[in-house]
Enzyme design. Structure first.
Site, PDB file in Angstrom:
ATOM      1  N   ALA A 257      -0.051  -3.704  -5.400  1.00 20.98           N
ATOM      2  CA  ALA A 257      -0.942  -2.747  -6.045  1.00 20.98           C
ATOM      3  C   ALA A 257      -0.937  -1.460  -5.245  1.00 20.98           C
ATOM      4  O   ALA A 257      -0.284  -1.360  -4.205  1.00 20.98           O
ATOM      5  CB  ALA A 257      -2.343  -3.339  -6.150  1.00 20.98           C
ATOM      6  N   LYS A 258      -1.695  -0.486  -5.734  1.00 21.03           N
ATOM      7  CA  LYS A 258      -1.634   0.846  -5.126  1.00 21.03           C
ATOM      8  C   LYS A 258      -2.044   0.867  -3.655  1.00 21.03           C
ATOM      9  O   LYS A 258      -1.647   1.742  -2.910  1.00 21.03           O
ATOM     10  CB  LYS A 258      -2.515   1.807  -5.918  1.00 21.03           C
ATOM     11  N   ARG A 259      -2.838  -0.128  -3.247  1.00 24.27           N
ATOM     12  CA  ARG A 259      -3.302  -0.079  -1.859  1.00 24.27           C
ATOM     13  C   ARG A 259      -2.196  -0.363  -0.832  1.00 24.27           C
ATOM     14  O   ARG A 259      -2.348  -0.098   0.341  1.00 24.27           O
ATOM     15  CB  ARG A 259      -4.493  -1.022  -1.650  1.00 24.27           C
ATOM     16  N   GLN A 261       0.342   1.088   0.485  1.00 26.07           N
ATOM     17  CA  GLN A 261       0.955   2.423   0.532  1.00 26.07           C
ATOM     18  C   GLN A 261       2.382   2.447   1.062  1.00 26.07           C
ATOM     19  O   GLN A 261       3.195   3.246   0.642  1.00 26.07           O
ATOM     20  CB  GLN A 261       0.081   3.384   1.348  1.00 26.07           C
TER      21      GLN A 261
END
Ligand code: GLU
Length: 324
Positions: A257-259, A261
């Site tokens: 997911a977006k977390r 990075q």
């Protein structure tokens, strides 16, 4: 002689961050599924969440998709007959649809949905599934509704799901018979602050843009009956093919997911990773490439089939990442 175009697919990124490997996986498979059938592709920017969407991510997403070797026929950069291709520019369409549904008696104000407020404008991924809505506000009398509104109480607009189940055949997951309890029962169309829900925006846009094929993560499977029900009530054609693909997980078994990075495509590009190597790895994990050797997306088209995709979610561990 012009060839009949039967498939219209879409890539529907949310500009809430940079694209990561999980997005690359999903967009590669959506692109392959559509282009393998010589379909048309629409790029649609899903930015209805004003708190999380940022215009600068739109530019970055387009750049990342092109870097991967994916293309599209209509989109915010190319224009086309189904525009605008940015959801925040389509708010009048959503308001009109809510109006139509309200006039037919399928919408009611709900005063008890604060916990939902945050995530309503985003596709509900695995970690977002909430409890079944018990229908508390469905049968409030008109008098009570008016009183509460007069008191200035906040309310969302909810869609009343009359059907107890929805059936459809998924190109990856097979025949589905989903019950109201599976998708959470009556669901919100609009937040109390006016923000439109993901379910309404996506369902309506798919229909208005003539999308016939939806390819997305299997964690969104339970949104499909909601979108089908909405389109039925609006008298619009639902996409004829849904394919909910397995998810790409990290070594801990979490959905990428977006977390995460460090796993953005931008970060990989900075490290000098070539797109063909990434496509090689992703297509290998998808069962579309026997040896994970570098390959271009378009060179995978001839052999693409949904039946080749793995049945279970796929783990991308550190060792494989290092191989890039
Ligand atoms: N913008 C949505 C997401 O990022 C797309 C969901 C869908 O394909 O319906 O999850």
């Amino acid at each position: 002689m012009t060839k009949d175009i039967t498939v219209t697919g879409r890539l529907a990124p949310s500009p809430t961050g940079l694209l990561h490997l999980g997005n690359a996986w999903a967009f590669l498979l959506a692109w392959l599924a559509c282009r393998a059938q010589k379909g048309r592709l629409i790029l649609r920017i899903e930015d209805i969440d004003p708190q999380r969407s940022r215009p600068e991510f739109v530019t970055a997403i387009l750049e990342d998709l092109r870097w991967l070797g994916l293309d599209w026929d209509e989109g915010p950069d190319l224009g086309g007959e189904h525009g605008p291709y940015v959801q925040s520019q389509r708010l009048a369409e959503y308001a009109y649809a809510i109006e139509q549904l309200s006039q037919q008696g399928h919408v009611y104000p709900c005063f008890c949905t604060r916990k939902e407020l945050k995530s309503l404008a985003n596709a509900p991924h695995l970690e977002d599934t909430g409890p079944v809505y018990p229908g508390t506000c469905r049968n409030l009398s008109e008098k009570i509704r008016q009183e509460r509104m007069a008191q200035g109480l906040h309310y969302t607009l909810r869609f009343a799901c009359a059907e107890p189940f929805v059936d459809f055949v998924d190109a990856v997951c097979g025949p589905q018979h989903l019950l109201a309890k599976d998708w959470g029962g009556d669901f919100a169309l609009r937040r109390s602050d006016g923000v439109i829900s993901y379910q309404l925006a996506v369902a309506l846009d798919d229909a208005l843009m003539g999308v016939t094929q939806v390819v997305r993560g299997r964690d969104i499977l339970f949104s499909t009956p909601k979108q089908i029900l909405l389109l039925r009530r609006l008298g619009k054609k639902a996409p004829s093919q849904y394919a909910h693909i397995p998810l790409l997980l990290n070594a801990q078994g979490e959905r990428l997911a977006k977390r995460h990075q460090s796993l953005t495509l931008a970060a990989l590009r900075c490290r000098g990773v070539q797109p063909e190597r990434l496509i090689g790895l992703l297509s290998f994990l998808a069962g579309l490439n026997p040896h994970a050797e570098a390959i271009r997306a378009k060179d995978l088209l001839a052999d693409f089939a949904f039946s080749l995709l793995p049945k279970a979610d796929v783990c991308l561990d550190g060792r494989r990442l290092e191989s890039l």
